[in-house]
Design a protein around this motif. Sequence first.
Motif, PDB file in Angstrom:
ATOM      1  N   GLU A 101     -44.068  16.073 -48.537  1.00 11.54           N
ATOM      2  CA  GLU A 101     -44.493  16.966 -47.460  1.00 11.54           C
ATOM      3  C   GLU A 101     -45.461  16.283 -46.498  1.00 11.54           C
ATOM      4  O   GLU A 101     -45.394  16.492 -45.292  1.00 11.54           O
ATOM      5  N   SER A 102     -46.367  15.504 -47.039  1.00 12.98           N
ATOM      6  CA  SER A 102     -47.352  14.834 -46.180  1.00 12.98           C
ATOM      7  C   SER A 102     -47.960  13.650 -46.911  1.00 12.98           C
ATOM      8  O   SER A 102     -47.924  13.573 -48.147  1.00 12.98           O
ATOM      9  N   ILE A 103     -48.501  12.717 -46.125  1.00 18.44           N
ATOM     10  CA  ILE A 103     -49.172  11.539 -46.662  1.00 18.44           C
ATOM     11  C   ILE A 103     -50.515  11.410 -45.954  1.00 18.44           C
ATOM     12  O   ILE A 103     -50.570  11.351 -44.726  1.00 18.44           O
ATOM     13  N   LYS A 301     -39.491  12.381 -39.255  1.00 18.23           N
ATOM     14  CA  LYS A 301     -40.638  12.960 -38.547  1.00 18.23           C
ATOM     15  C   LYS A 301     -41.925  12.745 -39.321  1.00 18.23           C
ATOM     16  O   LYS A 301     -42.990  12.535 -38.735  1.00 18.23           O
ATOM     17  N   LEU A 302     -41.829  12.805 -40.647  1.00 23.93           N
ATOM     18  CA  LEU A 302     -43.024  12.600 -41.469  1.00 23.93           C
ATOM     19  C   LEU A 302     -43.609  11.211 -41.232  1.00 23.93           C
ATOM     20  O   LEU A 302     -44.809  11.052 -41.056  1.00 23.93           O
ATOM     21  N   VAL A 303     -42.750  10.199 -41.207  1.00 19.13           N
ATOM     22  CA  VAL A 303     -43.197   8.820 -40.977  1.00 19.13           C
ATOM     23  C   VAL A 303     -43.710   8.660 -39.549  1.00 19.13           C
ATOM     24  O   VAL A 303     -44.746   8.037 -39.304  1.00 19.13           O
ATOM     25  N   ALA A 304     -42.987   9.234 -38.603  1.00 16.50           N
ATOM     26  CA  ALA A 304     -43.363   9.095 -37.192  1.00 16.50           C
ATOM     27  C   ALA A 304     -44.718   9.734 -36.886  1.00 16.50           C
ATOM     28  O   ALA A 304     -45.416   9.313 -35.960  1.00 16.50           O
ATOM     29  N   ARG A 305     -45.083  10.748 -37.678  1.00 15.66           N
ATOM     30  CA  ARG A 305     -46.324  11.481 -37.421  1.00 15.66           C
ATOM     31  C   ARG A 305     -47.506  10.994 -38.245  1.00 15.66           C
ATOM     32  O   ARG A 305     -48.605  11.548 -38.138  1.00 15.66           O
ATOM     33  N   CYS A 308     -51.255   6.395 -38.234  1.00 17.26           N
ATOM     34  CA  CYS A 308     -51.376   4.939 -38.319  1.00 17.26           C
ATOM     35  C   CYS A 308     -50.657   4.357 -37.109  1.00 17.26           C
ATOM     36  O   CYS A 308     -49.897   5.061 -36.434  1.00 17.26           O
ATOM     37  N   PRO A 309     -50.858   3.091 -36.807  1.00 14.77           N
ATOM     38  CA  PRO A 309     -50.202   2.501 -35.632  1.00 14.77           C
ATOM     39  C   PRO A 309     -48.676   2.495 -35.769  1.00 14.77           C
ATOM     40  O   PRO A 309     -48.124   2.172 -36.824  1.00 14.77           O
ATOM     41  N   HIS A 310     -47.980   2.858 -34.677  1.00 15.79           N
ATOM     42  CA  HIS A 310     -46.518   2.817 -34.602  1.00 15.79           C
ATOM     43  C   HIS A 310     -46.110   2.023 -33.357  1.00 15.79           C
ATOM     44  O   HIS A 310     -46.884   1.880 -32.414  1.00 15.79           O
ATOM     45  N   ASP A 311     -44.865   1.535 -33.371  1.00 17.22           N
ATOM     46  CA  ASP A 311     -44.349   0.921 -32.151  1.00 17.22           C
ATOM     47  C   ASP A 311     -43.657   1.984 -31.309  1.00 17.22           C
ATOM     48  O   ASP A 311     -43.699   3.181 -31.627  1.00 17.22           O
ATOM     49  N   ASP A 312     -43.006   1.577 -30.224  1.00 18.20           N
ATOM     50  CA  ASP A 312     -42.414   2.558 -29.316  1.00 18.20           C
ATOM     51  C   ASP A 312     -41.181   3.247 -29.900  1.00 18.20           C
ATOM     52  O   ASP A 312     -40.656   4.193 -29.317  1.00 18.20           O
ATOM     53  N   LYS A 313     -40.710   2.781 -31.063  1.00 16.57           N
ATOM     54  CA  LYS A 313     -39.591   3.433 -31.745  1.00 16.57           C
ATOM     55  C   LYS A 313     -40.061   4.237 -32.953  1.00 16.57           C
ATOM     56  O   LYS A 313     -39.265   4.615 -33.805  1.00 16.57           O
TER      57      LYS A 313
END
Length: 356
Positions: A101-103, A301-305, A308-313
């Motif tokens: 559900e969340s990290i 969506k869980l990973v994208a949200r 932490c730093p993400h790239d443009d993808k």
Amino acid sequence: MKMSSNTRTMREGASATTSLNGKKRVVILGGGFAGIEILKRLQKKFQNDDRIDITLVSKDTFLLFTPMLPEVLSGMVDARQITTPVRVFLKNNTFYQARVESIDLKSKIVKVAHPIGKDFEPFELREHIIEYDYLVIALGNKENFYGLQSVKPHAFTMSDVNDAITLRNHVISVLEQANLERSNSTMREKLLTFVIVGGGFNGIETAGELNDFVRDITKEYYKNISRQEIRVILVHSSDKILEQLEEELGKYALDNLKKRGVEFILNAKLKEAAESSVVLDNSTVIPCFTLIWSAGVRPSKLVARLECPHDDKHRIQVNPYLEVQNYEGAYTLLEIAPLCQCLTQMEPILLLLNTL
């Protein structure tokens, strides 16, 4: 997940895992190739070390050999032949079937949830907290429809066993429909046209298996459907397929599939889809009742949200050891991390050894 009216979401007062006599707690999220592989490596490295406690969390109780999903579609293999129970890989460690559900990377906490009672209509949904010292995020990817709102409702995908079985049943169904519509050539054209979007491994393998399956089954059982009526069309945005391979291998696959009857529309993208047709960005309209989407994936969506730093993808940014930037002890695998080309690049084992 469909839930009954009396479904309740609960939070456990105690953690599902806590620090056990000072043991280092390693939590792996995901039971796919990456999650199982790192589980096996960690178990082998620490098989006689009681200072390490490993927990694997996956929404499924089995490892799915996804490259053979198209063979399930064609009936060349049974679904049971490409699944292996997760517990087969465990060696005195812990497995939880649950959905992540969340990290919380700062607090080193993972929240998971699982249904009580029936999966399709659970009595309640219960939540648990899992604490960790080291985390491996291997949750895989989701289909990426690139904002094409009309595509998702009308497209089949090939991500799991249910997808393959659903598509197989649909193909047989449209053949039966075409068998009845003998005098309606327009309807038969739509029923006997199959469009696959995406020229990567999944799309090419699906096109090949689908093409052989439809042509073989009609020859054997549908005498009034001619091979000339069947169209299997693969649409790809580039002028080359299987771009992950050497150009010569991609060309060989292209020529081979063409000889077997697959049509290719290259340098074209899907623009929109309806129930009985698709439209490409070059204005080509293809009447069909079967659209299969294999054109790309994205992080969940869980990973994208995650904070932490993400790239443009929306992929997690990592260091050369695939450790999440700014969060020591948290690692990620596969395409949610742009630096990972193969599992050998990840060496959390060495980092673990250095900190014990």
